[in-house]
Design a protein around this motif. Sequence first.
Motif, PDB file in Angstrom:
ATOM      1  N   ALA A  11      39.416  43.737  17.174  1.00 25.76           N
ATOM      2  CA  ALA A  11      38.152  43.624  16.441  1.00 25.76           C
ATOM      3  C   ALA A  11      37.113  44.567  17.035  1.00 25.76           C
ATOM      4  O   ALA A  11      36.348  45.217  16.306  1.00 25.76           O
ATOM      5  CB  ALA A  11      37.652  42.183  16.472  1.00 25.76           C
ATOM      6  N   GLU A  12      37.066  44.664  18.360  1.00 27.03           N
ATOM      7  CA  GLU A  12      36.117  45.562  19.011  1.00 27.03           C
ATOM      8  C   GLU A  12      36.435  47.015  18.667  1.00 27.03           C
ATOM      9  O   GLU A  12      35.528  47.818  18.383  1.00 27.03           O
ATOM     10  CB  GLU A  12      36.149  45.357  20.518  1.00 27.03           C
ATOM     11  N   MET A  13      37.706  47.382  18.634  1.00 26.19           N
ATOM     12  CA  MET A  13      38.104  48.746  18.298  1.00 26.19           C
ATOM     13  C   MET A  13      37.744  49.065  16.843  1.00 26.19           C
ATOM     14  O   MET A  13      37.268  50.159  16.546  1.00 26.19           O
ATOM     15  CB  MET A  13      39.597  48.942  18.558  1.00 26.19           C
ATOM     16  N   ARG A  14      37.981  48.085  15.934  1.00 30.58           N
ATOM     17  CA  ARG A  14      37.610  48.299  14.537  1.00 30.58           C
ATOM     18  C   ARG A  14      36.090  48.457  14.412  1.00 30.58           C
ATOM     19  O   ARG A  14      35.605  49.312  13.664  1.00 30.58           O
ATOM     20  CB  ARG A  14      38.101  47.149  13.663  1.00 30.58           C
ATOM     21  N   ALA A  15      35.333  47.644  15.158  1.00 32.18           N
ATOM     22  CA  ALA A  15      33.871  47.724  15.128  1.00 32.18           C
ATOM     23  C   ALA A  15      33.402  49.076  15.639  1.00 32.18           C
ATOM     24  O   ALA A  15      32.494  49.692  15.071  1.00 32.18           O
ATOM     25  CB  ALA A  15      33.258  46.588  15.943  1.00 32.18           C
ATOM     26  N   ALA A  19      31.419  51.823  13.505  1.00 30.17           N
ATOM     27  CA  ALA A  19      30.147  52.346  14.007  1.00 30.17           C
ATOM     28  C   ALA A  19      30.197  53.867  14.098  1.00 30.17           C
ATOM     29  O   ALA A  19      29.243  54.559  13.732  1.00 30.17           O
ATOM     30  CB  ALA A  19      29.824  51.732  15.370  1.00 30.17           C
ATOM     31  N   ARG A  20      31.328  54.415  14.574  1.00 28.10           N
ATOM     32  CA  ARG A  20      31.482  55.863  14.686  1.00 28.10           C
ATOM     33  C   ARG A  20      31.465  56.503  13.292  1.00 28.10           C
ATOM     34  O   ARG A  20      30.825  57.534  13.071  1.00 28.10           O
ATOM     35  CB  ARG A  20      32.771  56.196  15.437  1.00 28.10           C
ATOM     36  N   GLN A  21      32.156  55.886  12.331  1.00 29.11           N
ATOM     37  CA  GLN A  21      32.178  56.406  10.969  1.00 29.11           C
ATOM     38  C   GLN A  21      30.776  56.359  10.348  1.00 29.11           C
ATOM     39  O   GLN A  21      30.360  57.303   9.655  1.00 29.11           O
ATOM     40  CB  GLN A  21      33.155  55.614  10.103  1.00 29.11           C
TER      41      GLN A  21
END
Length: 107
Positions: A11-15, A19-21
């Motif tokens: 979930a943190e990696m997806r977040a 955020a980067r996108q």
Amino acid sequence: MDESLKRLLDAEMRAETIARQAEESREQLIQSALFEARAEENRFEARIPELYAAFLEKAEARAGQTISEMKRRYDERHTQLRDMAEAREEEALSAAFAMLIDPDADG
């Protein structure tokens, strides 16, 4: 517990990816807006000579109209003064002859 930790990390990696996108999308929007603003500024600057020429043409036309109007009024006044002088010419000649004949006479 390992499964929960793994889900949290995912979930943190997806977040972080989201955020980067979002940051990349924001930066693209900013760059696009800057590009469009520069293009509009360039188009405006390219039109400055055209705008100036149109302004100058209108100013010259107004000046020409003003000159024509002033000339027309001058001509009217000149004609009026000429007519007044011609109307008084006989009277002035008579008064001048009278003064020549009898300088003591009061016109």
